[in-house]
Design a protein around this motif. Structure first.
Motif, PDB file in Angstrom:
ATOM      1  N   PHE A  45       0.857  -1.176   0.000  1.00  0.00           N
ATOM      2  CA  PHE A  45       0.000   0.000   0.000  1.00  0.00           C
ATOM      3  C   PHE A  45       0.896   1.229   0.000  1.00  0.00           C
ATOM      4  CE2 PHE A  45       0.651  -1.433   4.320  1.00  0.00           C
ATOM      5  CZ  PHE A  45       0.967  -0.275   5.032  1.00  0.00           C
ATOM      6  N   TYR A  46       0.309   2.381  -0.197  1.00  0.00           N
ATOM      7  CA  TYR A  46       1.023   3.661  -0.151  1.00  0.00           C
ATOM      8  C   TYR A  46       0.490   4.468   1.017  1.00  0.00           C
ATOM      9  CZ  TYR A  46       3.010   2.788  -4.749  1.00  0.00           C
ATOM     10  OH  TYR A  46       3.708   2.253  -5.797  1.00  0.00           O
ATOM     11  N   VAL A  47       1.367   5.235   1.659  1.00  0.00           N
ATOM     12  CA  VAL A  47       0.958   6.115   2.761  1.00  0.00           C
ATOM     13  C   VAL A  47       1.476   7.517   2.498  1.00  0.00           C
ATOM     14  CG1 VAL A  47       0.841   4.293   4.499  1.00  0.00           C
ATOM     15  CG2 VAL A  47       2.973   5.532   4.168  1.00  0.00           C
ATOM     16  N   GLY A  48       0.813   8.481   3.100  1.00  0.00           N
ATOM     17  CA  GLY A  48       1.251   9.862   2.996  1.00  0.00           C
ATOM     18  C   GLY A  48       1.028  10.422   1.612  1.00  0.00           C
ATOM     19  N   GLY A  49       1.720  11.499   1.367  1.00  0.00           N
ATOM     20  CA  GLY A  49       1.616  12.156   0.076  1.00  0.00           C
ATOM     21  C   GLY A  49       0.510  13.184   0.052  1.00  0.00           C
ATOM     22  N   LYS A  50       0.583  14.045  -0.949  1.00  0.00           N
ATOM     23  CA  LYS A  50      -0.461  15.051  -1.161  1.00  0.00           C
ATOM     24  C   LYS A  50      -0.500  15.381  -2.640  1.00  0.00           C
ATOM     25  CE  LYS A  50       2.592  18.939  -0.269  1.00  0.00           C
ATOM     26  NZ  LYS A  50       2.863  20.109   0.509  1.00  0.00           N
ATOM     27  N   TYR A  51      -1.652  15.839  -3.085  1.00  0.00           N
ATOM     28  CA  TYR A  51      -1.798  16.241  -4.474  1.00  0.00           C
ATOM     29  C   TYR A  51      -1.246  17.646  -4.653  1.00  0.00           C
ATOM     30  CZ  TYR A  51      -4.565  12.155  -5.493  1.00  0.00           C
ATOM     31  OH  TYR A  51      -4.967  10.860  -5.681  1.00  0.00           O
ATOM     32  N   VAL A  52      -0.447  17.820  -5.699  1.00  0.00           N
ATOM     33  CA  VAL A  52       0.100  19.133  -6.033  1.00  0.00           C
ATOM     34  C   VAL A  52      -0.120  19.384  -7.516  1.00  0.00           C
ATOM     35  CG1 VAL A  52       1.858  19.073  -4.201  1.00  0.00           C
ATOM     36  CG2 VAL A  52       2.427  18.212  -6.464  1.00  0.00           C
ATOM     37  N   GLY A  53      -0.137  20.650  -7.892  1.00  0.00           N
ATOM     38  CA  GLY A  53      -0.305  20.999  -9.298  1.00  0.00           C
ATOM     39  C   GLY A  53      -1.565  21.800  -9.527  1.00  0.00           C
ATOM     40  N   GLU A  54      -1.693  22.272 -10.745  1.00  0.00           N
ATOM     41  CA  GLU A  54      -2.856  23.059 -11.142  1.00  0.00           C
ATOM     42  C   GLU A  54      -4.113  22.189 -11.132  1.00  0.00           C
ATOM     43  OE1 GLU A  54      -2.752  26.356 -11.776  1.00  0.00           O
ATOM     44  OE2 GLU A  54      -0.639  26.247 -11.182  1.00  0.00           O
ATOM     45  N   PRO A  55      -5.259  22.771 -10.814  1.00  0.00           N
ATOM     46  CA  PRO A  55      -6.511  22.003 -10.836  1.00  0.00           C
ATOM     47  C   PRO A  55      -6.693  21.282 -12.181  1.00  0.00           C
ATOM     48  CG  PRO A  55      -6.879  24.155  -9.857  1.00  0.00           C
ATOM     49  CD  PRO A  55      -5.470  24.159 -10.393  1.00  0.00           C
ATOM     50  N   GLY A  56      -7.020  20.022 -12.096  1.00  0.00           N
ATOM     51  CA  GLY A  56      -7.185  19.197 -13.285  1.00  0.00           C
ATOM     52  C   GLY A  56      -5.900  18.521 -13.730  1.00  0.00           C
ATOM     53  N   ASN A  57      -4.748  18.954 -13.189  1.00  0.00           N
ATOM     54  CA  ASN A  57      -3.452  18.355 -13.517  1.00  0.00           C
ATOM     55  C   ASN A  57      -2.668  17.973 -12.261  1.00  0.00           C
ATOM     56  OD1 ASN A  57      -3.537  18.540 -16.397  1.00  0.00           O
ATOM     57  ND2 ASN A  57      -3.280  20.756 -16.184  1.00  0.00           N
ATOM     58  N   GLU A  58      -3.371  17.653 -11.189  1.00  0.00           N
ATOM     59  CA  GLU A  58      -2.712  17.314  -9.936  1.00  0.00           C
ATOM     60  C   GLU A  58      -2.016  15.947 -10.051  1.00  0.00           C
ATOM     61  OE1 GLU A  58      -6.603  19.449  -8.896  1.00  0.00           O
ATOM     62  OE2 GLU A  58      -6.056  17.736 -10.124  1.00  0.00           O
ATOM     63  N   ILE A  59      -0.894  15.829  -9.361  1.00  0.00           N
ATOM     64  CA  ILE A  59      -0.227  14.530  -9.222  1.00  0.00           C
ATOM     65  C   ILE A  59       0.142  14.340  -7.752  1.00  0.00           C
ATOM     66  CG2 ILE A  59       0.667  14.491 -11.586  1.00  0.00           C
ATOM     67  CD1 ILE A  59       3.383  15.262 -10.470  1.00  0.00           C
ATOM     68  N   MET A  60       0.347  13.099  -7.376  1.00  0.00           N
ATOM     69  CA  MET A  60       0.693  12.774  -5.996  1.00  0.00           C
ATOM     70  C   MET A  60       2.181  13.030  -5.774  1.00  0.00           C
ATOM     71  SD  MET A  60      -0.289  11.668  -3.006  1.00  0.00           S
ATOM     72  CE  MET A  60      -1.891  10.936  -3.264  1.00  0.00           C
ATOM     73  N   ARG A  61       2.493  13.620  -4.631  1.00  0.00           N
ATOM     74  CA  ARG A  61       3.879  13.905  -4.265  1.00  0.00           C
ATOM     75  C   ARG A  61       4.112  13.493  -2.819  1.00  0.00           C
ATOM     76  NH1 ARG A  61       6.453  19.976  -3.964  1.00  0.00           N
ATOM     77  NH2 ARG A  61       8.493  19.349  -3.194  1.00  0.00           N
ATOM     78  N   GLY A  62       5.243  12.857  -2.564  1.00  0.00           N
ATOM     79  CA  GLY A  62       5.642  12.558  -1.191  1.00  0.00           C
ATOM     80  C   GLY A  62       5.093  11.265  -0.610  1.00  0.00           C
ATOM     81  N   GLN A  63       4.490  10.406  -1.406  1.00  0.00           N
ATOM     82  CA  GLN A  63       3.953   9.154  -0.882  1.00  0.00           C
ATOM     83  C   GLN A  63       5.089   8.146  -0.660  1.00  0.00           C
ATOM     84  OE1 GLN A  63       3.770  10.177  -3.952  1.00  0.00           O
ATOM     85  NE2 GLN A  63       3.867   8.502  -5.402  1.00  0.00           N
ATOM     86  N   ALA A  64       4.842   7.204   0.235  1.00  0.00           N
ATOM     87  CA  ALA A  64       5.813   6.145   0.511  1.00  0.00           C
ATOM     88  C   ALA A  64       5.155   4.790   0.245  1.00  0.00           C
ATOM     89  CB  ALA A  64       6.299   6.213   1.949  1.00  0.00           C
ATOM     90  N   TYR A  65       5.868   3.941  -0.471  1.00  0.00           N
ATOM     91  CA  TYR A  65       5.420   2.576  -0.754  1.00  0.00           C
ATOM     92  C   TYR A  65       5.765   1.709   0.450  1.00  0.00           C
ATOM     93  CZ  TYR A  65       5.540  -2.079  -2.938  1.00  0.00           C
ATOM     94  OH  TYR A  65       5.350  -3.394  -3.249  1.00  0.00           O
ATOM     95  N   VAL A  66       4.817   0.868   0.856  1.00  0.00           N
ATOM     96  CA  VAL A  66       5.029  -0.046   1.972  1.00  0.00           C
ATOM     97  C   VAL A  66       4.632  -1.446   1.526  1.00  0.00           C
ATOM     98  CG1 VAL A  66       4.460  -0.601   4.368  1.00  0.00           C
ATOM     99  CG2 VAL A  66       4.461   1.790   3.608  1.00  0.00           C
ATOM    100  N   GLU A  67       5.522  -2.397   1.719  1.00  0.00           N
ATOM    101  CA  GLU A  67       5.231  -3.800   1.419  1.00  0.00           C
ATOM    102  C   GLU A  67       5.133  -4.544   2.735  1.00  0.00           C
ATOM    103  OE1 GLU A  67       7.010  -7.430  -1.299  1.00  0.00           O
ATOM    104  OE2 GLU A  67       7.594  -5.369  -1.707  1.00  0.00           O
TER     105      GLU A  67
END
Length: 184
Positions: free
Chosen positions: A47-69
């Protein structure tokens, strides 16, 4: 006539497969890379934890997430899980095995009955980088040798000559060009 023979053969094979006990087990595949026995693992997930959406509305991408196995043993015998976090310039694969193909700490702890979580820090491994995060920290091959794999050769401190844990042998052990080092 041919159809009757074909039908008879198919019926025979079907019946034979039902009544013939499966006494042989398939051998594991011969993989081109080192692989370890994971028979203690009952479940594997991520699963992924954390992160936040960044970017212009309609072009947001996830930033700062961490992958956990996560690895769960067939027999959980420990009350608390272990969370394994890699060091700088590395990934969670550090816990999954050794560069020379031996079992890693994750498998060891699963065999001891722990549920194990392995984290890829943001910008590492399966935790995607974002251009706004800046450059990732990297170590040169010479720095890896000095810090981890061939510290006895530089002898930067008195105990460094006692380093014996890097696998392999030969004059290039723990240095660039050694197949185990290169896998690391």
């Amino acid at each position: 006539m041919a159809k009757a023979i074909t039908t008879s053969i198919c019926n025979f094979l079907l019946m034979a497969s039902i009544f013939v006990p499966m006494t042989t087990r398939a051998e594991p595949p011969n993989l081109p890379v080192p692989a370890v026995d994971q028979s203690a693992v009952a479940q594997r997930g991520y699963f992924y934890v954390g992160g936040k959406y960044v970017g212009e509305p309609g072009n947001e991408i996830m930033r700062g997430q961490a992958y956990v196995e996560v690895l769960a043993p067939k027999d959980v015998r420990r009350p608390y899980p272990l969370v394994l976090i890699h060091g700088a310039a590395q990934t969670a694969t550090n816990w999954m095995g050794t560069p020379d193909g031996r079992k890693g700490w994750a498998e060891y702890f699963v065999e001891q009955g722990y549920v194990v979580y392995m984290i890829d820090q943001p910008m590492r491994g399966r935790s995607a980088a974002h251009p706004g995060d800046g450059p990732t920290r990297m170590f040169t091959a010479a720095n890896e040798e000095w810090q981890f794999t061939a510290i006895e050769n530089e002898a930067k401190w008195p105990q460094a000559r006692l380093h014996t844990q890097w696998p392999g042998d030969g004059p290039n052990k723990g240095r660039k060009g050694d197949p185990i080092f290169d896998a690391f």
